[in-house]
Design a protein around this motif. Structure first.
Motif, PDB file in Angstrom:
ATOM      1  N   LEU A 118       0.846  -1.213   0.000  1.00 50.26           N
ATOM      2  CA  LEU A 118       0.000   0.000   0.000  1.00 50.26           C
ATOM      3  C   LEU A 118       0.874   1.253   0.000  1.00 50.26           C
ATOM      4  N   LYS A 119       1.942   1.182   0.778  1.00 49.83           N
ATOM      5  CA  LYS A 119       2.876   2.328   0.836  1.00 49.83           C
ATOM      6  C   LYS A 119       3.455   2.581  -0.564  1.00 49.83           C
ATOM      7  N   LYS A 120       3.840   1.501  -1.217  1.00 53.24           N
ATOM      8  CA  LYS A 120       4.449   1.636  -2.545  1.00 53.24           C
ATOM      9  C   LYS A 120       3.426   2.151  -3.566  1.00 53.24           C
ATOM     10  N   LEU A 121       2.190   1.634  -3.480  1.00 51.47           N
ATOM     11  CA  LEU A 121       1.171   2.020  -4.463  1.00 51.47           C
ATOM     12  C   LEU A 121       0.577   3.400  -4.201  1.00 51.47           C
ATOM     13  N   PHE A 122       0.307   3.705  -2.901  1.00 49.77           N
ATOM     14  CA  PHE A 122      -0.448   4.926  -2.585  1.00 49.77           C
ATOM     15  C   PHE A 122       0.329   5.911  -1.718  1.00 49.77           C
ATOM     16  N   ASN A 123       1.579   5.550  -1.430  1.00 50.10           N
ATOM     17  CA  ASN A 123       2.414   6.334  -0.522  1.00 50.10           C
ATOM     18  C   ASN A 123       1.736   6.549   0.824  1.00 50.10           C
ATOM     19  N   ASP A 124       1.027   5.531   1.278  1.00 47.94           N
ATOM     20  CA  ASP A 124       0.282   5.624   2.535  1.00 47.94           C
ATOM     21  C   ASP A 124       0.051   4.192   3.043  1.00 47.94           C
ATOM     22  N   VAL A 125       0.359   3.933   4.293  1.00 46.50           N
ATOM     23  CA  VAL A 125       0.193   2.564   4.807  1.00 46.50           C
ATOM     24  C   VAL A 125      -1.236   2.290   5.281  1.00 46.50           C
ATOM     25  N   SER A 126      -2.063   3.302   5.274  1.00 42.99           N
ATOM     26  CA  SER A 126      -3.404   3.146   5.844  1.00 42.99           C
ATOM     27  C   SER A 126      -4.242   2.108   5.085  1.00 42.99           C
ATOM     28  N   LEU A 127      -4.966   1.299   5.857  1.00 44.99           N
ATOM     29  CA  LEU A 127      -5.835   0.284   5.248  1.00 44.99           C
ATOM     30  C   LEU A 127      -7.277   0.752   5.146  1.00 44.99           C
ATOM     31  N   LYS A 128      -7.528   1.938   5.646  1.00 46.17           N
ATOM     32  CA  LYS A 128      -8.917   2.443   5.659  1.00 46.17           C
ATOM     33  C   LYS A 128      -9.533   2.417   4.262  1.00 46.17           C
ATOM     34  N   GLY A 129     -10.595   1.644   4.113  1.00 45.26           N
ATOM     35  CA  GLY A 129     -11.321   1.577   2.849  1.00 45.26           C
ATOM     36  C   GLY A 129     -10.628   0.782   1.757  1.00 45.26           C
ATOM     37  N   LYS A 130      -9.458   0.220   2.051  1.00 39.95           N
ATOM     38  CA  LYS A 130      -8.749  -0.558   1.024  1.00 39.95           C
ATOM     39  C   LYS A 130      -9.377  -1.946   0.922  1.00 39.95           C
ATOM     40  N   LYS A 131      -9.517  -2.414  -0.320  1.00 36.79           N
ATOM     41  CA  LYS A 131     -10.131  -3.732  -0.545  1.00 36.79           C
ATOM     42  C   LYS A 131      -9.059  -4.814  -0.508  1.00 36.79           C
ATOM     43  N   ILE A 132      -9.185  -5.740   0.443  1.00 36.48           N
ATOM     44  CA  ILE A 132      -8.197  -6.819   0.562  1.00 36.48           C
ATOM     45  C   ILE A 132      -8.922  -8.157   0.392  1.00 36.48           C
ATOM     46  N   ALA A 133      -8.456  -8.979  -0.560  1.00 34.33           N
ATOM     47  CA  ALA A 133      -9.069 -10.287  -0.801  1.00 34.33           C
ATOM     48  C   ALA A 133      -8.185 -11.384  -0.202  1.00 34.33           C
ATOM     49  N   VAL A 134      -8.711 -12.093   0.783  1.00 36.49           N
ATOM     50  CA  VAL A 134      -7.914 -13.098   1.501  1.00 36.49           C
ATOM     51  C   VAL A 134      -8.344 -14.506   1.089  1.00 36.49           C
ATOM     52  N   GLN A 135      -7.374 -15.290   0.632  1.00 36.78           N
ATOM     53  CA  GLN A 135      -7.637 -16.698   0.261  1.00 36.78           C
ATOM     54  C   GLN A 135      -7.154 -17.607   1.388  1.00 36.78           C
ATOM     55  N   GLY A 136      -8.058 -18.171   2.150  1.00 35.66           N
ATOM     56  CA  GLY A 136      -7.692 -19.088   3.226  1.00 35.66           C
ATOM     57  C   GLY A 136      -7.827 -18.457   4.602  1.00 35.66           C
ATOM     58  N   ILE A 137      -8.737 -19.040   5.404  1.00 33.67           N
ATOM     59  CA  ILE A 137      -8.930 -18.532   6.776  1.00 33.67           C
ATOM     60  C   ILE A 137      -8.461 -19.612   7.747  1.00 33.67           C
ATOM     61  N   GLY A 138      -7.210 -19.990   7.629  1.00 31.96           N
ATOM     62  CA  GLY A 138      -6.643 -21.031   8.492  1.00 31.96           C
ATOM     63  C   GLY A 138      -5.913 -20.402   9.667  1.00 31.96           C
ATOM     64  N   SER A 139      -4.835 -21.067  10.103  1.00 30.74           N
ATOM     65  CA  SER A 139      -4.095 -20.580  11.284  1.00 30.74           C
ATOM     66  C   SER A 139      -3.639 -19.143  11.088  1.00 30.74           C
ATOM     67  N   VAL A 140      -3.105 -18.818   9.915  1.00 33.09           N
ATOM     68  CA  VAL A 140      -2.616 -17.455   9.686  1.00 33.09           C
ATOM     69  C   VAL A 140      -3.773 -16.520   9.290  1.00 33.09           C
ATOM     70  N   GLY A 141      -4.556 -16.944   8.305  1.00 29.50           N
ATOM     71  CA  GLY A 141      -5.661 -16.110   7.816  1.00 29.50           C
ATOM     72  C   GLY A 141      -6.591 -15.681   8.935  1.00 29.50           C
ATOM     73  N   SER A 142      -6.835 -16.568   9.889  1.00 24.87           N
ATOM     74  CA  SER A 142      -7.776 -16.226  10.960  1.00 24.87           C
ATOM     75  C   SER A 142      -7.175 -15.209  11.944  1.00 24.87           C
ATOM     76  N   HIS A 143      -5.869 -15.044  11.929  1.00 20.87           N
ATOM     77  CA  HIS A 143      -5.251 -13.970  12.728  1.00 20.87           C
ATOM     78  C   HIS A 143      -5.095 -12.695  11.899  1.00 20.87           C
ATOM     79  N   LEU A 144      -4.950 -12.872  10.599  1.00 17.42           N
ATOM     80  CA  LEU A 144      -4.768 -11.710   9.718  1.00 17.42           C
ATOM     81  C   LEU A 144      -6.071 -10.905   9.578  1.00 17.42           C
ATOM     82  N   ILE A 145      -7.175 -11.606   9.405  1.00 15.34           N
ATOM     83  CA  ILE A 145      -8.456 -10.914   9.157  1.00 15.34           C
ATOM     84  C   ILE A 145      -8.810  -9.920  10.278  1.00 15.34           C
ATOM     85  N   PRO A 146      -8.697 -10.306  11.554  1.00 15.45           N
ATOM     86  CA  PRO A 146      -8.987  -9.302  12.588  1.00 15.45           C
ATOM     87  C   PRO A 146      -8.068  -8.074  12.514  1.00 15.45           C
ATOM     88  N   LEU A 147      -6.796  -8.291  12.173  1.00 13.62           N
ATOM     89  CA  LEU A 147      -5.877  -7.140  12.055  1.00 13.62           C
ATOM     90  C   LEU A 147      -6.360  -6.195  10.952  1.00 13.62           C
TER      91      LEU A 147
END
Ligand code: NAD
Length: 370
Positions: free
Chosen positions: A170-199
């Motif tokens: 995001l920083k590279k694309l938009f020069n901003d690390v903010s995730l507000k309103g950014k569309k993120i598509a996650v494949q897999g809600i396993g051990s890692v995915g299930s911790h990533l989604i809440p973040l």
């Protein structure tokens, strides 16, 4: 295959000479039904650490290809993360549900022990912490066991590194690390995915996710109000970042033509089916955060367990956080040289290995007291 150098207690250990690999052993034991491979790719920076994968491979060639690919990946991952470790991996060809038993694990443990620390095992697909505890009965060269100075579940750290990887694109694309309103598509809600989604959720992202396990998808839809799509649709979702958190090989010449994301940053190992797929992404102007950098958090976490003082979570937290800076420097190298980010990452890893950057200067300490 060449030298059979050990034939005792019904063990047969054959060394398979493979160009570019330090040691690859085919291991069988007629008593226990063990069929496995230990691959040590490179130990220049430190002992080879990597998981023990238990999987019902169709045949020996499939198992060999997998262990070779994975052990080389561990060399690069360790080199980039500067954890003073080399790259290795092992596989046991067995169905973990039907064929795994104590005798099988103990016989594999004996072979790990015979390598005297050149290879250090850990949990992996099909091999749980409980299995590693059984292996520990015959060898100390294992990590991730439950004890006071152990590193515990690596997935939380892998998820944090993946989150930082997403911020880097995001920083590279938009020069901003903010995730507000950014569309993120996650494949897999396993051990890692299930911790990533809440973040992602707490940082304001718009999340679209999928898992072949529909119960998981429903649970997360309910909990975080995320959008769920069918597994075969996730790569075609129009989004800012596609985050592969399930299996490898999913980025290939077929799937690349269907991608509608601006960047890819996920934890899955070996996402590119072929090296040339990195070039294809580069040509298509899709920013790729190399997986072996993004998913280094788990390895970084384990590396703090084998220090003299034993594990404390603050060290790996801070080091995992640096995944962001490493990725930013990869994008810079790639841009300057007009090469793909995957090639830039491989070149940086090989440079570190060549010049011993991050080479282990201390011993390895095991704190298990079983
Ligand atoms: P996991 O097995 O716990 O989770 C994977 C999830 O993906 C499961 O819920 C599974 O149902 C789902 N899945 C499988 N195929 C799918 C498909 N086609 N579409 C959608 N969902 C699918 O594994 P994990 O520990 O979360 O690891 C995920 C990936 O990250 C793996 O490639 C793993 O090798 C890699 N990785 C994990 C760690 C870690 O700390 N766990 C560290 C480094 C790399």
């Amino acid at each position: 295959m060449t030298t059979i150098y050990q034939k005792q207690k019904n063990f047969e250990i054959e060394e398979i000479p493979i160009n570019g690999y330090e040691k690859v052993l085919k291991v069988t034991n007629k008593n226990t039904g063990l069929k496995g491979i230990i691959a040590i790719h490179n130990t220049f920076l430190g002992p080879a650490l990597g998981g023990i994968r238990i999987y019902p491979y169709k045949n020996f060639e499939d198992a060999l290809n997998d262990v070779l690919r994975l052990s080389k990946g561990m060399t690069y991952k360790s080199a980039i993360a500067e954890v003073g470790l080399g790259g290795g991996k092992s596989v046991i060809i067995a169905d973990p549900v039907k064929e795994k038993n104590e005798e099988l694990l103990l016989s594999f443990a004996e072979v790990i022990d015979s390598l005297e620390g050149k290879y250090i095992g850990a949990e992996d697909v099909g091999c749980s912490t409980e299995d590693v505890m059984i292996i520990r009965k015959k060898t100390k060269y294992v990590t991730g066991l439950p004890h006071a100075k152990s590193s515990g579940n690596p997935s939380v750290f892998t998820a944090w590194g993946t989150f930082r990887g997403i911020q880097s694109v995001l920083k590279k694309l938009f020069n901003d690390v903010s995730l507000k309103g950014k569309k993120i598509a996650v494949q897999g809600i396993g051990s890692v995915g299930s911790h990533l989604i809440p973040l992602l959720f707490w940082h304001g992202a718009e999340i679209i996710a999928t898992d072949i396990n529909r119960k998981k998808s429903e649970e997360f839809k309910q909990k975080y109000g995320i959008k769920i799509v069918e597994p075969e649709q996730i790569m075609e979702v129009e989004c800012d970042v596609f985050s592969p958190c399930a299996m490898g090989g999913i980025i290939n010449s077929n799937s690349i033509s269907t991608l509608k994301c601006k960047a890819i940053a996920g934890c899955a190992n070996n996402q590119l089916l072929d090296k040339s797929d990195g070039e294809l992404l580069h040509e298509k102007n899709i920013l790729f955060a190399p997986d072996f950098i993004v998913n280094g958090g788990g390895l970084i976490n384990v590396s703090f367990e084998i220090t003299k003082q034993g594990y404390h979570p603050k060290g790996p937290r801070d080091k995992t956080d640096k995944i962001f800076d490493i990725l930013m420097s990869i994008y810079e190298i790639a841009e300057k040289n007009d090469i793909s980010t995957s090639n830039a990452a491989i070149e940086l890893a090989e440079y570190k290995i060549k010049y011993g950057i991050g080479k282990r200067m201390t011993g390895i300490y095991f704190h298990h007291s079983f």
